[in-house]
Design an enzyme around this catalytic site. Structure first.
Site, PDB file in Angstrom:
ATOM      1  N   ALA A  65       0.847  -1.178   0.000  1.00  0.00           N
ATOM      2  CA  ALA A  65       0.000   0.000   0.000  1.00  0.00           C
ATOM      3  C   ALA A  65       0.892   1.241   0.000  1.00  0.00           C
ATOM      4  O   ALA A  65       2.112   1.156   0.121  1.00  0.00           O
ATOM      5  CB  ALA A  65      -0.924  -0.009   1.214  1.00  0.00           C
ATOM      6  N   GLY A 110       0.050  -4.955   1.059  1.00  0.00           N
ATOM      7  CA  GLY A 110      -1.132  -5.029   0.219  1.00  0.00           C
ATOM      8  C   GLY A 110      -0.909  -5.817  -1.048  1.00  0.00           C
ATOM      9  O   GLY A 110      -1.851  -6.405  -1.602  1.00  0.00           O
ATOM     10  N   GLU A 113      -1.386  -9.326  -0.059  1.00  0.00           N
ATOM     11  CA  GLU A 113      -2.818  -9.536   0.131  1.00  0.00           C
ATOM     12  C   GLU A 113      -3.545  -9.692  -1.202  1.00  0.00           C
ATOM     13  O   GLU A 113      -4.473 -10.505  -1.325  1.00  0.00           O
ATOM     14  CB  GLU A 113      -3.399  -8.380   0.946  1.00  0.00           C
ATOM     15  N   GLU A 133       3.639  -5.579   7.463  1.00  0.00           N
ATOM     16  CA  GLU A 133       3.041  -4.384   8.062  1.00  0.00           C
ATOM     17  C   GLU A 133       3.504  -4.098   9.485  1.00  0.00           C
ATOM     18  O   GLU A 133       3.597  -2.936   9.896  1.00  0.00           O
ATOM     19  CB  GLU A 133       1.507  -4.505   8.043  1.00  0.00           C
TER      20      GLU A 133
END
Length: 258
Positions: A65, A110, A113, A133
């Site tokens: 992200a 992300g 993910e 993270e």
């Protein structure tokens, strides 16, 4: 439809969605997530028999992200960002035909993910993967823990998250995180062959099988996803989140308060 940071191409029943921010290692900012959301809708409207998701360039699938954007978010803003990320991951996971993640480089946060939301993951030998993270003061916020723990051994999942481990393609294969590891220059051809084989299967049988798999893997998942989302958003009221993201953006080691 066209977007600045996402490309969409369909040929012979195979639709490819490419995250195209190579200068930012294909990091998922708000505009890119929104483009992915729309691209998935557009792909579903086409005669898509198999979907491939990948990243532009030779360095990254999706490096994560957008921390530069995230570092100053409050709890409510983090919740909204998480809701957008969850929508994209869920739409990927529940896409009506099989989705293949072609992991051509870094797949962190992300990006990991997004790969986890696919049906299958094929990694270049150069790929490096991780739910990292915790290293910036938060936790996976788009369903990473829920999906990772359903894919690999429970302790492996916990170690990957707790230690923010970055693993190479061979270790990812050993853990069961990816299904194939191929030479970097063979990745596109290998993934295309897999997608073509799926596209050649009976359309309605494949769609029914995908729906059944989706049902299996989403049983009791929504509660976990909702809880994980609220936990993630709440971390944006902590000193660790502020320090972790500030340190990343400032290219220094974090000094943890807790």
């Amino acid at each position: 439809m066209t977007w600045d940071t996402v490309e969409l191409d369909t040929e012979d029943g195979i639709t490819t969605i490419t995250v195209d921010r190579p200068d930012r290692l294909n990091a998922l900012n708000v505009a890119t997530l929104e483009a992915l959301d729309e691209a998935l809708d557009e792909a579903e409207k086409r005669d898509t028999r198999a979907l491939v998701v990948t990243g532009a360039g030779d360095d990254a699938f999706v490096a994560g992200a957008d921390l530069a954007y995230m570092k100053d978010l409050g709890v409510q803003e983090a919740q909204e960002y998480s809701e957008l990320g969850h929508r994209v991951m869920t739409k990927t996971e529940t896409f009506p035909v099989p989705v293949i993640a072609a992991i051509n480089g870094y797949a962190f946060g992300g990006g990991c993910e997004l790969a986890l939301a696919a049906d299958m993951r094929v990694a270049s030998e150069r790929a490096v993967i991780g739910q990292v993270e915790v290293s910036v003061g938060i936790m996976p916020g788009w369903g990473g823990i829920q999906r990772l723990a359903r894919l690999v051994d429970d302790e492996v999942a916990r170690r990957l998250v707790y230690f923010a481990e970055r693993i190479d393609a061979e270790d990812a294969d050993q853990y069961g995180l990816v299904g194939d590891v191929v030479a970097h220059d063979q990745l596109d051809d290998h993934v295309h062959d897999l997608a073509a084989e799926i596209a050649a299967q009976p359309k309605y049988a494949i769609r029914a099988a995908k729906e059944a798999f989706t049902k299996v893997h989403r049983t009791h998942l929504d509660t976990g996803l909702d809880y994980e989302q609220r936990l993630w958003s709440g971390l944006f009221d902590t000193a660790d989140q502020e320090e972790g993201m500030a340190a990343f953006v400032e290219d220094r080691e974090p000094e943890w308060e807790s």
